[in-house]
Motif scaffolding. Structure first.
Motif: not given
Length: 329
Positions: A55, A69, A71-72, A76-77, A97
């Protein structure tokens, strides 16, 4: 994805680095969903992008204005710490997101409002040491004088349970006379102390030196740190967050494992009328660190004013004692 380094004792050190997909989403102006955020950091020198383990934090005045961060792939969060919002009726509505440039631009458009919220928080809860860390990183990495600097900050606020130490800043010392090659850089671990009240106690100079002596005396932990610093420098450079003149023959940097790292204290806003610093530096316990087998102890002494870091600005403990004693001569 980013790498976990397994140590000899079985512990796992998190490599603070970004995946190829994360880097692409920051760099690509065509389909990089995070590219508007990187563009804003380039255009706004009050912001700093710091690489973490999978992240990033975007810092403002030493506080995180945005944490992204992975996520996939492509998603990103996004997080803004509500602790900064104690005095505001509400934060701007922001997506939790980021999976499109539009979502990233929504965050970028909100930065001015988020800065105002953080300004109000810091007026009541000042964090001068962290704010100064960010300034030091900016001056040496990405400013009008950063090419003249000889220390490039690869990370701030480094903490991992495996390290046994918290590091304010880690840096690569790359001397101006050696810029034709990138294979003789030296690691530096920098501790910032703001005001004389931070010099002693449980987070003081001696405590920090003891922690670093254990860390740098452990080959596995030290080499894991150096691997991370090299990777971070490379990724910051790719992201355009380091400004320096480069030789076309230099494709990367390597930290010299055969030399002792530097441990540097930046003692900001020391009060020359206070005896506390003299008292701490004259303690016999400091002498064992002056000639440590694991690092070279140095203190930053500014040339005139400013925070550009140069090898000539770093003095050893005996020289600093002499400088401090000269005021009584």
């Amino acid at each position: 994805m980013w790498k976990l380094i397994t140590m000899a004792n079985g512990g796992r050190f998190k490599m603070r680095a970004l995946s190829d997909a994360f880097m692409h989403d920051l760099l690509s102006s065509n389909d990089g969903v995070l590219h508007p955020i990187l563009e804003r950091v380039h255009q706004d020198h009050t912001l700093m992008l710091a690489i973490r383990d999978g992240y990033i934090n975007v810092y403002y005045r030493g506080g995180s204005i945005l944490k992204l961060s992975e996520q996939r792939k492509g998603s990103y969060s996004a997080f803004f710490d509500i602790k900064y919002n104690k005095s505001e009726p509400q934060c701007p509505a922001l997506p939790s997101a980021v999976a499109s440039k539009e979502a990233a631009e929504t965050w970028v458009d909100a930065f001015q409002d988020l800065k105002r919220i953080m300004d109000r928080f810091f007026s009541n809860h000042p964090k001068p040491e962290r704010e100064l860390q960010q300034l030091v990183a900016r001056e040496n990495n990405y400013s009008t004088i950063s090419n003249e600097s000889e220390y490039f900050i690869s990370d701030i606020e480094v903490a991992d349970p495996l390290l046994g130490a918290r590091l304010d800043m880690v840096a690569l010392r790359w001397l101006a006379a050696e810029r034709k090659g990138g294979n003789n850089c030296k690691p530096a671990f920098i501790e910032m102390k703001y005001g004389d009240g931070a010099l002693g106690g449980t987070a003081g100079l001696v405590k920090h030196l003891n922690d670093l002596d254990r860390l740098l005396g452990d080959d596995g932990r030290r080499n894991a740190m150096l691997d991370m610093m090299e990777k971070q420098f490379s990724q910051l450079d790719l992201l355009g967050l380091l400004k320096f003149n480069r030789s076309t023959s230099v494709t990367g940097v390597e930290l010299n494992r055969s030399v002792k790292p530097e441990v540097i204290f930046i003692l900001a806003n020391h009060n020359p009328r206070s005896s506390q610093l003299n008292s701490i530096l004259s303690d016999q316990e400091m002498d064992k660190f002056s000639d440590s087998p694991h690092f070279n102890l140095r203190f930053f002494v500014a040339r005139y004013a400013g925070f550009g870091l140069h090898a000539d600005c770093m003095v050893a403990l005996p020289e600093l004692r002499e400088l401090l004693g000269s005021k009584d001569a």
